[in-house]
Design an enzyme around this catalytic site. Structure first.
Site, PDB file in Angstrom:
ATOM      1  N   LYS A  14       0.852  -1.199   0.000  1.00 26.09           N
ATOM      2  CA  LYS A  14       0.000   0.000   0.000  1.00 26.09           C
ATOM      3  C   LYS A  14       0.878   1.235   0.000  1.00 26.09           C
ATOM      4  O   LYS A  14       2.039   1.223   0.426  1.00 26.09           O
ATOM      5  CB  LYS A  14      -0.927   0.009   1.219  1.00 26.09           C
ATOM      6  CG  LYS A  14      -0.236  -0.023   2.581  1.00 26.09           C
ATOM      7  CD  LYS A  14       0.249   1.304   3.116  1.00 26.09           C
ATOM      8  CE  LYS A  14       0.845   1.199   4.508  1.00 26.09           C
ATOM      9  NZ  LYS A  14       1.538   2.441   4.939  1.00 26.09           N
ATOM     10  N   ASP A  24      -2.927  -1.660  10.260  1.00 27.20           N
ATOM     11  CA  ASP A  24      -3.127  -1.650   8.813  1.00 27.20           C
ATOM     12  C   ASP A  24      -3.815  -2.908   8.301  1.00 27.20           C
ATOM     13  O   ASP A  24      -4.290  -2.939   7.164  1.00 27.20           O
ATOM     14  CB  ASP A  24      -1.777  -1.519   8.089  1.00 27.20           C
ATOM     15  CG  ASP A  24      -1.162  -0.137   8.235  1.00 27.20           C
ATOM     16  OD1 ASP A  24      -1.842   0.771   8.748  1.00 27.20           O
ATOM     17  OD2 ASP A  24       0.013   0.029   7.845  1.00 27.20           O
TER      18      ASP A  24
END
Length: 300
Positions: free
Chosen positions: A12, A142
């Site tokens: 990401k 996350d």
């Protein structure tokens, strides 16, 4: 099924990252947009004839018992036992490790999320996506995003997620050659912790007006990382010559968005040899969101 092979764990990027406060328990409150990209680690899962959970690939600097992959597998199995009363078989987990540690790309969290999604299917545990997100949150802030599996506007400690549309683009990413410990950044006295709140429509409206990803907000962690790790500052300065370069996560990787692969290739060809540079395409969905329940390969 006895195995699931070639399961992607995409990286990401944080298109912006604001630190808006701090909770009483010490966790920082954030606002960010998480963007999946088509580069990441690849995991392989093979069921065993006993009940052992093993990581069969050596990962330098990460003991097996501390690895988020192994911890996620144990946590999911405990939940499966609680729900069904039966113990799923053990599993061997192999990993093709591509992403650097300490790079701000979410590699460890993505690996754990892929483990939760793949073993939920392989063990037929039956957890919903939201239940997998809730299971992963205590392991890493996350992880819920990677299980959520879409480009997302995130708040809280990163667990409050809303899908958001962003333009298709390519990124050039530079690994400056240092690993940045997240804790060192968040405990710094120089970290700004009071950035004003934005709302998702602020971000979406900005993109619509600018017709691109350049320039919204900032990464509040960048000023700390560049002070402590000069190679990060050098990478930001160099890549900034081609656009709005910024650090992802708590560092160390630095990225810049481009409208086309050709533009990304042109910049990539100029990256100094001292750095590892690569390109990646923006992903709108995690590949495992479209995984067939009847295949032994996570590949589409």
């Amino acid at each position: 099924m006895r195995q699931l092979l070639n399961c992607p764990a995409p990286a990401k990027l944080n298109l912006f990252l604001h630190v808006t406060g701090r909770r009483a328990d010490g966790y920082h409150l954030l606002q960010t947009v998480f963007q999946l990209i088509d580069r990441g680690d690849v995991l392989h899962f093979t069921l065993r004839d006993d009940d052992a959970i093993r990581r069969v690939t050596d990962v330098p600097g990460v003991p097996e018992e501390q690895d988020l992959i192994v911890r996620a597998a144990h946590k999911l199995r405990a939940e499966a036992i609680r729900r069904t009363g039966r113990t799923p078989p053990g599993v061997d987990i192999a990993i093709d490790k591509i992403l650097p540690m300490g790079g701000g790309l979410g590699g460890g969290s993505s690996d754990a999320a892929t483990t939760l999604m793949a073993l939920n299917a392989l063990w037929q545990a039956g957890l919903s996506r939201q239940e997998l997100m809730d299971l992963g949150l205590p392991l890493g802030a996350d992880i819920p995003f990677f299980v959520f599996g879409r480009t997302a506007f995130a708040e809280g400690v990163g667990e409050a997620l809303q899908a958001v549309d962003v333009p298709a683009c390519w990124y050039v990413v530079i690994e400056p050659g240092v690993a940045v410990p997240t804790a060192k950044i968040f405990t710094s006295e120089h970290l700004t912790r009071n950035t004003p709140l934005v709302i998702m429509s602020d971000f979406s409206s900005y993109l619509a007006k600018r017709n691109g990803l350049q320039g919204f907000g900032r990464n509040d962690l960048q000023q700390v990382a560049t002070r402590l790790f000069p190679p990060v500052a050098e990478a930001v300065e160099w890549l900034g010559g081609y656009g709005d370069a910024r650090m992802t996560g708590s560092g160390a990787c630095v990225f810049c968005a481009f409208d086309s692969e050709e533009q990304a290739d042109a910049v990539l060809a100029k990256v100094p040899g001292a750095w590892n540079g690569w390109k990646a395409k923006a992903l709108q969905r995690h590949p495992l969101l479209d995984m067939s329940p009847s295949t032994e390969s996570c590949e589409a």
